[in-house]
Design an enzyme around this catalytic site. Structure first.
Site, PDB file in Angstrom:
ATOM      1  N   ASP A  50      65.603  27.173  35.998  1.00 35.37           N
ATOM      2  CA  ASP A  50      66.408  27.842  37.029  1.00 35.37           C
ATOM      3  C   ASP A  50      67.424  26.857  37.611  1.00 35.37           C
ATOM      4  O   ASP A  50      68.257  27.226  38.449  1.00 35.37           O
ATOM      5  CB  ASP A  50      65.541  28.497  38.112  1.00 35.37           C
ATOM      6  CG  ASP A  50      64.631  27.521  38.826  1.00 35.37           C
ATOM      7  OD1 ASP A  50      64.592  26.336  38.449  1.00 35.37           O
ATOM      8  OD2 ASP A  50      63.937  27.953  39.773  1.00 35.37           O
ATOM      9  N   SER A  51      67.401  25.612  37.106  1.00 41.74           N
ATOM     10  CA  SER A  51      68.485  24.671  37.407  1.00 41.74           C
ATOM     11  C   SER A  51      69.813  25.238  36.924  1.00 41.74           C
ATOM     12  O   SER A  51      70.868  24.710  37.255  1.00 41.74           O
ATOM     13  CB  SER A  51      68.220  23.312  36.739  1.00 41.74           C
ATOM     14  OG  SER A  51      67.929  23.461  35.371  1.00 41.74           O
ATOM     15  N   ASP A  89      62.135  29.773  32.995  1.00 39.22           N
ATOM     16  CA  ASP A  89      61.687  29.569  34.380  1.00 39.22           C
ATOM     17  C   ASP A  89      61.626  30.894  35.120  1.00 39.22           C
ATOM     18  O   ASP A  89      62.568  31.699  35.032  1.00 39.22           O
ATOM     19  CB  ASP A  89      62.699  28.673  35.109  1.00 39.22           C
ATOM     20  CG  ASP A  89      62.110  27.338  35.524  1.00 39.22           C
ATOM     21  OD1 ASP A  89      60.880  27.180  35.490  1.00 39.22           O
ATOM     22  OD2 ASP A  89      62.907  26.449  35.870  1.00 39.22           O
ATOM     23  N   LYS A 119      57.565  29.389  32.997  1.00 43.90           N
ATOM     24  CA  LYS A 119      57.180  28.269  33.866  1.00 43.90           C
ATOM     25  C   LYS A 119      57.313  28.725  35.314  1.00 43.90           C
ATOM     26  O   LYS A 119      58.260  29.448  35.638  1.00 43.90           O
ATOM     27  CB  LYS A 119      58.082  27.054  33.620  1.00 43.90           C
ATOM     28  CG  LYS A 119      57.796  25.893  34.589  1.00 43.90           C
ATOM     29  CD  LYS A 119      58.463  24.607  34.169  1.00 43.90           C
ATOM     30  CE  LYS A 119      59.892  24.454  34.614  1.00 43.90           C
ATOM     31  NZ  LYS A 119      60.106  24.542  36.088  1.00 43.90           N
ATOM     32  N   GLU A 121      56.526  27.413  39.611  1.00 47.23           N
ATOM     33  CA  GLU A 121      56.251  26.287  40.502  1.00 47.23           C
ATOM     34  C   GLU A 121      55.045  26.580  41.402  1.00 47.23           C
ATOM     35  O   GLU A 121      54.881  27.704  41.878  1.00 47.23           O
ATOM     36  CB  GLU A 121      57.483  26.007  41.386  1.00 47.23           C
ATOM     37  CG  GLU A 121      58.701  25.600  40.574  1.00 47.23           C
ATOM     38  CD  GLU A 121      59.946  25.347  41.426  1.00 47.23           C
ATOM     39  OE1 GLU A 121      59.843  25.368  42.681  1.00 47.23           O
ATOM     40  OE2 GLU A 121      61.016  25.126  40.836  1.00 47.23           O
ATOM     41  N   GLU A 187      57.137  16.595  38.621  1.00 44.95           N
ATOM     42  CA  GLU A 187      58.510  16.202  39.002  1.00 44.95           C
ATOM     43  C   GLU A 187      58.501  15.264  40.207  1.00 44.95           C
ATOM     44  O   GLU A 187      57.915  15.581  41.262  1.00 44.95           O
ATOM     45  CB  GLU A 187      59.361  17.454  39.302  1.00 44.95           C
ATOM     46  CG  GLU A 187      60.785  17.083  39.701  1.00 44.95           C
ATOM     47  CD  GLU A 187      61.790  18.230  39.618  1.00 44.95           C
ATOM     48  OE1 GLU A 187      61.438  19.322  39.126  1.00 44.95           O
ATOM     49  OE2 GLU A 187      62.941  18.022  40.047  1.00 44.95           O
TER      50      GLU A 187
END
Ligand code: KIV
Length: 270
Positions: A50-51, A89, A119, A121, A187
């Site tokens: 999602d960057s 993401d 993925k 978080e 991270e």
């Protein structure tokens, strides 16, 4: 010269079997041409992170990214890829509201994008959600430490897990593994903590700003290529200064057009 090479398809069992034996390589990609180059060069996993919000769409952070935007970009990536394992993401608020919503979005993202895993978080707080997605046979990659979707709680992009905070991250890592995730991103955490978590878990760890002892490493492709201007987090290694190369090429084009040097006779039809 760009030549296409054939490589073995990377799968979940392949990635799990690499733990402790062979380092896993991962880069982000968000479009067809970049994914094609990265895959052909032999990268083992591609993350459509999602960057893409800040990197591709000019957003201030990852918070505004939508499920539709993730699917749109990932579809282009999966069309280009032959051997790398593609991870998509889950964006902010696509899995936090309820487990039912998380399953629905994970399913839709897999069906429509062609990705092979999602993925998301979070650690202990996401244990039940990860388990529910794994239970419907969608492979999940966890992500703990600096979790960019929590930027406002963290007050910026800061190293996590220093001092007494380390135990919380160890508990998060255990929860992600127990929930059934097959891999986890660490991270921006101290390298000794990343090493401890890597040794403790039976699933591979992928580090970004987490030191050399993780089972693999990931970078944002635009950082690696020197395409994101002067902002360089400490952990980034820039392998190329593509921004300067592009700048030079564009300036030369402008100059040659103005002077009437381009196109020359050899590039004209007769
Ligand atoms: O969104 C992303 O690109 C990521 C990586 C930096 C791990 O989550």
């Amino acid at each position: 010269m760009f030549r296409e090479v054939m490589m073995e398809k990377v799968t979940v069992p392949v990635l799990k079997s690499m733990k402790g034996k062979d380092k896993i390589t991962m880069l982000t990609s968000y479009d067809f041409p970049m994914a094609k180059i990265v895959d052909n060069a032999g990268i083992q996993t591609i993350l459509v992170g999602d960057s893409l919000g800040p990197v591709m769409l000019g957003y201030p952070n990852t918070i505004p990214v939508t499920v539709d935007e993730m699917i749109y970009h990932t579809k282009a990536v999966t069309k280009a890829v032959k051997s790398a394992f593609v991870i998509i993401d889950m964006p902010f608020m696509s899995y936090q509201e309820s487990i039912a919503e998380a399953k629905k979005n994970a399913g839709r993202m897999m069906k429509e994008s062609g990705a092979e895993a999602v993925k998301l978080e979070g650690g202990l707080n996401m244990k039940d959600t990860i388990k529910a997605i794994v239970d419907i046979d969608i492979p999940v990659v966890g992500h703990i430490g600096l979790t960019p979707q929590s930027i406002h709680r963290m007050g910026g992009y800061k190293v996590q897990g220093k001092g007494i905070e380390a135990q919380r991250l160890i508990d998060d890592a255990k929860a992600v593994e127990e929930a059934g995730a097959f891999m986890i991103v660490l991270e921006c955490i101290p390298r000794t903590l990343a090493q401890e978590i890597t040794e403790m878990l039976s699933i591979p760890t992928i580090g970004i700003g987490a030191g050399p002892d993780c089972d693999g490493q990931v970078l944002v492709i635009h950082d690696l290529l020197g395409l994101l201007g002067d902002f360089r987090p400490k952990f980034v290694k820039t392998y190329l200064n593509l921004q300067a190369e592009i700048d030079g090429a564009v300036k030369t084009f402008i100059e040659e057009v103005k002077k009437g040097v381009f196109p020359d006779d050899a590039r004209s039809f007769h």
